[in-house]
Motif scaffolding. Structure first.
Motif, mmCIF file in Angstrom:
data_model
loop_
_atom_site.group_PDB
_atom_site.id
_atom_site.type_symbol
_atom_site.label_atom_id
_atom_site.label_comp_id
_atom_site.label_asym_id
_atom_site.label_seq_id
_atom_site.Cartn_x
_atom_site.Cartn_y
_atom_site.Cartn_z
ATOM 1 N N ASP A 101 0.847 -1.193 0.000
ATOM 2 C CA ASP A 101 0.000 0.000 0.000
ATOM 3 C C ASP A 101 0.885 1.246 0.000
ATOM 4 O OD1 ASP A 101 -2.689 -1.185 0.177
ATOM 5 O OD2 ASP A 101 -1.997 -1.926 2.108
ATOM 6 N N GLU A 102 1.978 1.194 0.731
ATOM 7 C CA GLU A 102 2.939 2.299 0.733
ATOM 8 C C GLU A 102 3.601 2.442 -0.631
ATOM 9 O OE1 GLU A 102 5.974 5.201 1.678
ATOM 10 O OE2 GLU A 102 3.857 4.860 2.116
ATOM 11 N N ILE A 103 3.866 1.329 -1.298
ATOM 12 C CA ILE A 103 4.492 1.404 -2.614
ATOM 13 C C ILE A 103 3.541 2.031 -3.632
ATOM 14 C CG2 ILE A 103 5.415 -0.002 -4.508
ATOM 15 C CD1 ILE A 103 6.616 -1.817 -2.272
ATOM 16 N N ILE A 104 2.243 1.773 -3.512
ATOM 17 C CA ILE A 104 1.269 2.471 -4.365
ATOM 18 C C ILE A 104 1.322 3.970 -4.090
ATOM 19 C CG2 ILE A 104 -1.213 2.872 -4.697
ATOM 20 C CD1 ILE A 104 -1.635 -0.091 -4.638
ATOM 21 N N ARG A 105 1.394 4.346 -2.812
ATOM 22 C CA ARG A 105 1.498 5.767 -2.464
ATOM 23 C C ARG A 105 2.757 6.381 -3.075
ATOM 24 N NH1 ARG A 105 3.535 9.646 0.982
ATOM 25 N NH2 ARG A 105 5.299 8.270 1.380
ATOM 26 N N ILE A 106 3.848 5.635 -3.033
ATOM 27 C CA ILE A 106 5.099 6.100 -3.622
ATOM 28 C C ILE A 106 4.934 6.337 -5.126
ATOM 29 C CG2 ILE A 106 7.410 5.308 -4.297
ATOM 30 C CD1 ILE A 106 7.577 3.982 -1.511
ATOM 31 N N VAL A 107 4.280 5.406 -5.811
ATOM 32 C CA VAL A 107 4.055 5.562 -7.251
ATOM 33 C C VAL A 107 3.226 6.818 -7.528
ATOM 34 C CG1 VAL A 107 2.886 4.576 -9.266
ATOM 35 C CG2 VAL A 107 4.319 3.127 -7.818
ATOM 36 N N ASP A 108 2.178 7.033 -6.740
ATOM 37 C CA ASP A 108 1.367 8.244 -6.910
ATOM 38 C C ASP A 108 2.223 9.492 -6.747
ATOM 39 O OD1 ASP A 108 -1.042 6.923 -7.415
ATOM 40 O OD2 ASP A 108 -1.588 6.841 -5.291
ATOM 41 N N ALA A 109 3.097 9.492 -5.756
ATOM 42 C CA ALA A 109 3.965 10.648 -5.522
ATOM 43 C C ALA A 109 4.965 10.834 -6.665
ATOM 44 C CB ALA A 109 4.697 10.492 -4.195
ATOM 45 N N LEU A 110 5.567 9.754 -7.116
ATOM 46 C CA LEU A 110 6.527 9.837 -8.221
ATOM 47 C C LEU A 110 5.872 10.349 -9.492
ATOM 48 C CD1 LEU A 110 8.512 6.503 -7.727
ATOM 49 C CD2 LEU A 110 9.434 8.808 -7.485
ATOM 50 N N GLN A 111 4.690 9.847 -9.796
ATOM 51 C CA GLN A 111 4.012 10.264 -11.022
ATOM 52 C C GLN A 111 3.561 11.719 -10.934
ATOM 53 O OE1 GLN A 111 1.028 7.211 -11.733
ATOM 54 N NE2 GLN A 111 2.527 5.889 -12.720
ATOM 55 N N LEU A 112 3.114 12.146 -9.750
ATOM 56 C CA LEU A 112 2.718 13.540 -9.570
ATOM 57 C C LEU A 112 3.909 14.477 -9.724
ATOM 58 C CD1 LEU A 112 0.640 15.720 -8.763
ATOM 59 C CD2 LEU A 112 1.259 15.271 -6.383
ATOM 60 N N THR A 113 5.003 14.155 -9.042
ATOM 61 C CA THR A 113 6.158 15.050 -9.062
ATOM 62 C C THR A 113 6.899 15.003 -10.399
ATOM 63 O OG1 THR A 113 7.534 13.354 -7.990
ATOM 64 C CG2 THR A 113 6.447 14.968 -6.571
ATOM 65 N N ALA A 114 6.667 13.962 -11.191
ATOM 66 C CA ALA A 114 7.236 13.908 -12.540
ATOM 67 C C ALA A 114 6.483 14.816 -13.501
ATOM 68 C CB ALA A 114 7.216 12.466 -13.059
ATOM 69 N N SER A 115 5.231 15.126 -13.168
ATOM 70 C CA SER A 115 4.397 15.911 -14.083
ATOM 71 C C SER A 115 4.216 17.361 -13.664
ATOM 72 C CB SER A 115 3.012 15.261 -14.216
ATOM 73 O OG SER A 115 2.315 15.287 -12.971
#
Length: 230
Positions: free
Chosen positions: A161-175
């Motif tokens: 669940d934390e790794i999903i949160r990490i992906v959301d953060a990475l994708q947001l900060t990449a855009s």
């Protein structure tokens, strides 16, 4: 020296169950990818982890994330192990057991990939005294570069669940030019990056809150939705 953030992830081919990896770069394509490693098949913590990833496969797919596991046993062992993983995943959900895994498991019985990618845990050994493969998590972007890595010891299970949160953060900060603060969750406030000038930030974001701090420096700027103006 192991992989560092921003490095291009190595291309490789590997036998895997149920589908071989002919080229890891082709497997990535235009997707994000999570590669996660396991010490061995038919081990308790690994079984719970792979079952949880199977349960979360649709959530990862929504984020255009492809999944692939790695374990230091052969393809035949992976095939037998997959039945246990699917059974555990189904029993935890109270649902009928699925017939196939939502991702492949790379076979690395010679530990060649584990060595190349720096996945070895020298403090945890098997019954023969051989160091176990650590629980590595690699998040790779569509540009084939390493965006994040986490290395857990073999005795500690991961929180996907934390790794999903990490992906959301990475994708947001990449855009968008934002950073995610402590304990951030999707939809919550983000921080405007310090490199963005006040004028640039005002043009880009609808609402910005500047926190007044004892230093008087106005570096802690918060935007609720981080929505870029058209």
């Amino acid at each position: 020296m192991g992989l560092r953030l921003g490095d291009e992830f190595p291309d490789f081919s590997a036998a895997a169950y149920p589908d071989n990896i002919e080229s890891f770069h082709k497997f990535i394509g235009t997707n994000w990818v999570i590669l996660f490693s396991h010490p061995a098949d038919f081990t308790p913590v690994c079984t719970t982890e792979l079952a949880r990833v199977h349960q979360l496969a649709d959530e990862f797919a929504k984020r255009k994330v492809r999944l692939v596991a790695l374990s230091c046993d052969d393809v035949n062992s992976h095939a037998g192990w997959s039945a246990d993983i699917l059974h555990y995943a189904g029993s935890k959900n109270g649902q009928k057991t699925d017939s196939s895994l939502a991702f492949s498991i790379i076979a690395d019985s010679k530990r060649e990939l584990a060595e190349m990618l720096g996945m070895i845990d020298p403090d945890e050994k098997d019954s023969n005294g051989i160091p176990l493969t650590a629980r590595a998590v690699f998040v790779i972007g569509p540009d084939k570069k390493l965006k994040l890595s986490i290395l857990y010891p073999a005795t500690v299970g991961r929180n996907f669940d934390e790794i999903i949160r990490i992906v959301d953060a990475l994708q947001l900060t990449a855009s968008k030019p934002v950073a995610t603060p402590v304990d951030w969750q999707p939809g919550k406030a983000c921080m405007v990056v310090p490199t963005l000038s006040p004028d640039e930030a005002a043009k880009m974001f609808d609402k910005i809150k500047i926190h007044q701090l004892p230093s008087g420096k106005q570096y802690l700027r918060e935007t609720v939705l981080a929505v870029e103006k058209e």
